[in-house]
Design a protein around this motif. Structure first.
Motif, PDB file in Angstrom:
ATOM      1  N   LEU A 242       0.843  -1.190   0.000  1.00 27.52           N
ATOM      2  CA  LEU A 242       0.000   0.000   0.000  1.00 27.52           C
ATOM      3  C   LEU A 242       0.877   1.237   0.000  1.00 27.52           C
ATOM      4  O   LEU A 242       2.027   1.209   0.450  1.00 27.52           O
ATOM      5  N   ARG A 243       0.313   2.312  -0.505  1.00 27.86           N
ATOM      6  CA  ARG A 243       1.055   3.563  -0.593  1.00 27.86           C
ATOM      7  C   ARG A 243       0.223   4.667   0.066  1.00 27.86           C
ATOM      8  O   ARG A 243      -0.903   4.945  -0.348  1.00 27.86           O
ATOM      9  N   ILE A 244       0.790   5.280   1.090  1.00 21.73           N
ATOM     10  CA  ILE A 244       0.117   6.332   1.844  1.00 21.73           C
ATOM     11  C   ILE A 244       0.627   7.687   1.360  1.00 21.73           C
ATOM     12  O   ILE A 244       1.837   7.890   1.219  1.00 21.73           O
ATOM     13  N   SER A 245      -0.306   8.617   1.120  1.00 15.40           N
ATOM     14  CA  SER A 245       0.087   9.937   0.627  1.00 15.40           C
ATOM     15  C   SER A 245      -0.703  11.026   1.349  1.00 15.40           C
ATOM     16  O   SER A 245      -1.445  10.754   2.289  1.00 15.40           O
ATOM     17  N   GLY A 246      -0.526  12.263   0.893  1.00 14.58           N
ATOM     18  CA  GLY A 246      -1.286  13.375   1.452  1.00 14.58           C
ATOM     19  C   GLY A 246      -0.916  13.714   2.883  1.00 14.58           C
ATOM     20  O   GLY A 246       0.246  13.599   3.303  1.00 14.58           O
TER      21      GLY A 246
ATOM     22  N   MET B 279       8.932   8.804  11.391  1.00 17.89           N
ATOM     23  CA  MET B 279       9.145   7.390  11.105  1.00 17.89           C
ATOM     24  C   MET B 279      10.127   7.209   9.957  1.00 17.89           C
ATOM     25  O   MET B 279      10.292   8.105   9.115  1.00 17.89           O
ATOM     26  N   LYS B 280      10.744   6.046   9.915  1.00 25.09           N
ATOM     27  CA  LYS B 280      11.705   5.712   8.885  1.00 25.09           C
ATOM     28  C   LYS B 280      11.403   4.319   8.339  1.00 25.09           C
ATOM     29  O   LYS B 280      10.580   3.588   8.893  1.00 25.09           O
TER      30      LYS B 280
ATOM     31  N   ILE C 264       7.012  -0.076   7.115  1.00 25.41           N
ATOM     32  CA  ILE C 264       7.376   0.893   6.085  1.00 25.41           C
ATOM     33  C   ILE C 264       8.526   0.339   5.252  1.00 25.41           C
ATOM     34  O   ILE C 264       9.579  -0.029   5.777  1.00 25.41           O
ATOM     35  N   ALA C 265       8.299   0.262   3.937  1.00 27.08           N
ATOM     36  CA  ALA C 265       9.317  -0.256   3.030  1.00 27.08           C
ATOM     37  C   ALA C 265      10.158   0.865   2.413  1.00 27.08           C
ATOM     38  O   ALA C 265      11.369   0.727   2.243  1.00 27.08           O
ATOM     39  N   GLU C 266       9.478   1.976   2.088  1.00 26.49           N
ATOM     40  CA  GLU C 266      10.190   3.065   1.414  1.00 26.49           C
ATOM     41  C   GLU C 266       9.485   4.385   1.654  1.00 26.49           C
ATOM     42  O   GLU C 266       8.250   4.455   1.682  1.00 26.49           O
TER      43      GLU C 266
ATOM     44  N   SER D  81       5.108  10.447  -0.341  1.00 34.91           N
ATOM     45  CA  SER D  81       4.519   9.113  -0.350  1.00 34.91           C
ATOM     46  C   SER D  81       5.283   8.169   0.564  1.00 34.91           C
ATOM     47  O   SER D  81       6.512   8.249   0.683  1.00 34.91           O
ATOM     48  N   VAL D  82       4.541   7.270   1.211  1.00 39.05           N
ATOM     49  CA  VAL D  82       5.132   6.254   2.075  1.00 39.05           C
ATOM     50  C   VAL D  82       4.620   4.894   1.617  1.00 39.05           C
ATOM     51  O   VAL D  82       3.416   4.637   1.615  1.00 39.05           O
ATOM     52  N   SER D  83       5.532   4.004   1.218  1.00 40.47           N
ATOM     53  CA  SER D  83       5.175   2.669   0.769  1.00 40.47           C
ATOM     54  C   SER D  83       5.327   1.683   1.921  1.00 40.47           C
ATOM     55  O   SER D  83       6.337   1.703   2.634  1.00 40.47           O
ATOM     56  N   CYS D  84       4.295   0.849   2.123  1.00 42.36           N
ATOM     57  CA  CYS D  84       4.299  -0.107   3.233  1.00 42.36           C
ATOM     58  C   CYS D  84       3.969  -1.514   2.731  1.00 42.36           C
ATOM     59  O   CYS D  84       3.305  -1.683   1.704  1.00 42.36           O
TER      60      CYS D  84
END
Length: 247
Positions: A16-20, A32-33, A52-54, A59-62
């Motif tokens: 999943l990708r978290i944004s905004g 967070m890292k 969290i992967a990236e 954007s935060v990819s998990c």
């Protein structure tokens, strides 16, 4: 563990990708890292324990580690009809009502509502209330964000009667009579998975015409104890009582 509600379009299998705003909160507020963990909530599947992967610009990819089973929702579905009030009273009702388990909120332009909403500004006000509900869900660790509807008229509210198992309206005059039935008595028949619609008046209470129309439409009047409560307190008293009885 920090929780975030993520739109269905942001999920692809176990990625999943978290944004905004949520992405900003993860990176700038929570600091967070990659490797840190959080709870992401899918609209249909519910909460997932993620890592969290990236982290990239905006954007935060998990990656989903496992899906979480939990029971955080009220066993009955409660819609709060809250009359428009002065200041931030409606915001208080949405925030605290969400924490206490309400399923949805309907703002109502009552006869005695001092506040009047400009039709052009209504969408932004609803958007703000929806954001408040989302943040309250994250704080109280719920798995479902209540929906904040557009402002309703009395006719629109009365038409909703057929969609609910029980419909109530808070009537301050009931509390002034010693023979008034208790809220416990009114809620006693309610069972798990049933639905409740309950309406609360503005600072000056419901008008006589509103009371009469509620009764004609098979809404039951309820008392919230022997004391007269403020408009922003009444819905919270109702939800707290219902939670105590059902949970």
């Amino acid at each position: 563990m920090q929780r975030y509600f993520v739109e269905e379009t942001r999920w692809e299998n176990d990625i999943l990708r978290i944004s905004g705003d949520d992405s900003h909160h993860i990176v700038r507020v929570m600091r967070m890292k990659a490797g840190d963990e959080l709870i992401a909530i899918h609209p249909e599947k519910g909460p997932a324990h993620c890592k969290i992967a990236e982290i990239s610009e905006g954007s935060v990819s998990c990656k989903v580690m496992n899906w979480v089973e939990e029971e955080r929702e009220m066993p009955v579905h409660v819609t709060i009809v809250a009359s428009l009030g002065k200041g931030d009273k409606l915001e208080q009702i949405v925030q605290k009502g969400t924490e206490l388990g309400a399923s949805s909120f309907i703002p109502y332009q009552a006869d005695r509502s001092v506040a009047k909403w400009d039709a052009k500004k209504e969408p932004k006000k609803i958007q703000r209330l929806q954001k408040i509900a989302k943040e309250a869900c994250e704080q109280s660790e719920r798995t479902f964000v209540p929906d904040v509807k557009s402002v309703h008229t009395l006719d629109q509210i009365l038409k909703l009667r057929e969609n609910y198992d029980y419909c109530f309206f808070g009537y301050a005059d009931e509390a002034r009579h010693s023979n008034a039935g208790t809220l416990k008595h009114a809620l006693k028949p309610v069972k798990d998975e049933q639905s409740i619609l309950v309406a609360f008046g503005p600072e000056g209470g419901f008008s006589e015409l509103e009371v009469e129309r509620f009764k004609q439409s098979d809404f039951s009047s309820i008392t919230l104890g022997p004391r007269i409560l403020r408009m922003e307190t009444a819905p919270l008293y109702f939800l707290s009582t219902l939670s105590f009885m059902m949970e």
